[in-house]
Write an enzyme that holds these catalytic residues in place. Sequence first.
Site, mmCIF file in Angstrom:
data_model
loop_
_atom_site.group_PDB
_atom_site.id
_atom_site.type_symbol
_atom_site.label_atom_id
_atom_site.label_comp_id
_atom_site.label_asym_id
_atom_site.label_seq_id
_atom_site.Cartn_x
_atom_site.Cartn_y
_atom_site.Cartn_z
ATOM 1 N N SER A 129 0.831 -1.196 0.000
ATOM 2 C CA SER A 129 0.000 0.000 0.000
ATOM 3 C C SER A 129 0.866 1.247 0.000
ATOM 4 O O SER A 129 1.958 1.260 0.550
ATOM 5 C CB SER A 129 -0.913 0.023 1.232
ATOM 6 O OG SER A 129 -1.677 1.214 1.254
ATOM 7 N N LYS A 184 -4.112 -6.901 3.715
ATOM 8 C CA LYS A 184 -4.185 -5.812 2.730
ATOM 9 C C LYS A 184 -5.637 -5.576 2.305
ATOM 10 O O LYS A 184 -6.060 -4.432 2.100
ATOM 11 C CB LYS A 184 -3.330 -6.156 1.513
ATOM 12 C CG LYS A 184 -3.414 -5.144 0.350
ATOM 13 C CD LYS A 184 -3.021 -3.738 0.781
ATOM 14 C CE LYS A 184 -2.743 -2.781 -0.351
ATOM 15 N NZ LYS A 184 -3.669 -2.697 -1.435
ATOM 16 N N HIS A 187 -7.199 -3.656 5.026
ATOM 17 C CA HIS A 187 -6.669 -2.286 4.885
ATOM 18 C C HIS A 187 -7.466 -1.512 3.840
ATOM 19 O O HIS A 187 -7.883 -0.374 4.065
ATOM 20 C CB HIS A 187 -5.188 -2.350 4.493
ATOM 21 C CG HIS A 187 -4.630 -1.075 3.934
ATOM 22 N ND1 HIS A 187 -4.910 -0.625 2.650
ATOM 23 C CD2 HIS A 187 -3.820 -0.144 4.467
ATOM 24 C CE1 HIS A 187 -4.303 0.516 2.434
ATOM 25 N NE2 HIS A 187 -3.625 0.835 3.523
ATOM 26 N N ASN A 188 -7.689 -2.126 2.678
ATOM 27 C CA ASN A 188 -8.420 -1.446 1.608
ATOM 28 C C ASN A 188 -9.865 -1.192 1.988
ATOM 29 O O ASN A 188 -10.441 -0.156 1.631
ATOM 30 C CB ASN A 188 -8.350 -2.262 0.315
ATOM 31 C CG ASN A 188 -7.009 -2.129 -0.376
ATOM 32 O OD1 ASN A 188 -5.995 -1.825 0.253
ATOM 33 N ND2 ASN A 188 -6.970 -2.359 -1.673
ATOM 34 N N GLU A 191 -9.875 1.699 4.155
ATOM 35 C CA GLU A 191 -9.650 2.860 3.278
ATOM 36 C C GLU A 191 -10.972 3.335 2.657
ATOM 37 O O GLU A 191 -11.242 4.540 2.605
ATOM 38 C CB GLU A 191 -8.655 2.486 2.188
ATOM 39 C CG GLU A 191 -8.348 3.560 1.171
ATOM 40 C CD GLU A 191 -7.517 3.019 0.021
ATOM 41 O OE1 GLU A 191 -7.923 3.233 -1.148
ATOM 42 O OE2 GLU A 191 -6.483 2.371 0.275
#
Length: 484
Positions: A129, A184, A187-188, A191
Site C-alpha cells: 500500500s 491488505k 486495509h483497503n 480505506e
Amino acid sequence: MTQADIGLIGLAVMGQNLVLNMNDHGYIVAVYNRTIAKVDEFLAGPAKGSQVIGCHTLNEFIQKLKRPRKIMLMVKAGQPVDEFIQQLEPLLEKGDIIIDGGNSHFPDTNRRCQELKSKGIYFVGAGISGGEEGARHGPSIMPGGHPEAWPHVKKIFQDIAAKVETGEPCCDWVGEEGAGHYVKMVHNGIEYGDIQLICEAYALMKNALNIPYEEIAQIFTEWNKKELDSYLIEIASHIFRTEDKEGKGYLLDKILDVGGQKGTGKWTVTTALDMGIPVTLIGEAVFARCLSALKEDRVAASAKLAGPKTSFNGDKKAFIQDIFYALYASKMVSYAQGYMLMREASKDYSWHLNYGGIALMWRGGCIIRSVFLGNIKKAFDKNPQLQNLLLDDFFQKEITKCQNGWRHVIIKATELGIPIPCFSTALAFYDGYRTKDLPANLLQALRDYFGAHTYERIDRPRGEYFHTNWTGTGGKVSSSSYSV
C-alpha cells in the site's frame, strides 16, 4: 556476469517505482515485461544510469538472478498471476521464490501456496500500500505465504518499506498462506470507510453550512494537526484548494460524482458476511459508491422526490467541531470492525496475526497511515488478547468525548436531508454493541413461529434449542439449527 538480487515482472507505474526504490537501496534488479518495448523504454527513461538489468525473455530473466531466485510479480490480479506462475515453474528450481505484490484475493494466494509448496517452490503474497509515491519512496508491505521464504526477502522488503519515527519498518511477516493479502484486503476496506467518512464531513460543510472550499481546506489543515492527523485528511485539504486549469473555479466542482471501485472493499464485506462479522461501516461505504454510480437515476429522482427544505441556523463553529467528533468516532468504529474481522480470520485460518504489528505496518507508507494507528498499536501491545478495540481504555475515553457531537451531527443531517450513511451506521453499531439486550428475542420468536427455526432460552444453558407450537395447530418437529 553481474547477477541480480531480485527480479521483477510487470513494469506499470507501481512496478517501475518499486524497482527504482530497490535500486536506491543498493539492490540490483532484473526486470521483464510481457510487452518487451516497455523494458527498453524503462531503461532509457526512469531507470537510465541505474543498475537495473533489462531482459527480453523469461529465460534471460531467470539466468540473471542469484539463487535462490526471488521473482516479484507486479501484474494484474487474477488470471495474469496464474499465467506467469505457469510460465515460470519449468524454469525454476526447488527453493526459488515467487512473490505476488498485486492486489490478489486471499483465497487465490491460499491456493497458489498449496500448489507451489508441493513442487518445492516458495510463494509469498505481499500486500503493498502507498500508491505510486509509496512504491517509489517507501510503501507499507504486508507479506504472507511460506514462512521459509521470509528470511530471503526480509532485508529487501524492510529496506525499501516506509519507516516510522522510531526507524522501524512498516513491514513484517504477517502469517501463512493468504494472510498478507487478507490484511491488505482489510486495509483497503478500511480505506473505503475512511474516504466515505471524509466525503460525509465535506458534504455537511458544503451543503449544510455553505462553507467555501478555501475555508474547508483550512479546517482540514487544522484537523490534520489533531487526532485526525492522516494522509487522507492531508491530501483532501490539497484537493479543496486545487483550481481547475481548464476553466474558472475549483476542480472539485468539475469532477463527476460517480465513485469507482476495484473490488477489494467488496471482498472485505463479502468475507465479513461469510464469517458473520458486522463490518457495517465498510459495507455502507461500498454501497455509497454503488449508489453514486446511479447518476442518471439520482438526477431524475431529485426532480420528483421530496425532502426537507430547512436550512442550518445554529452555531456554525460548534457544528464544525461536532463534525470533527463524528468523523473521529466513526473512524474508531471502522477500525474496531476491521480488527474484529482479522481476529475471526486469525481463528479460522490459524494465522496468529500480530494486531499491534499490523497497526505498525499501517502507521507509515500506506493510504490509511495516521497518528491514530499508534494508539491502536499501544492498545494491542498492552493487551494482545483485546477482544474489541472499543474496550481499550484510551478508545473508551475518546469515543465518550465524541458522543454528544456525533449524535448531534446525525440528528441535524437527518433534519436537513443530507445522507451520511457511514456516520449513521457507525453510531448504530456502537449503540448495538453496547446494548445488553437487543430485540433479537422477537426475531427468534418470529423465525420459530413461521419456520420452526427454534430458539435458545435465557434460563437454560447456551446450545440448548427449543421450539414452540405457537398456533396449537403446528407439530413438534423443528427445523435444523445453524449459525452463520
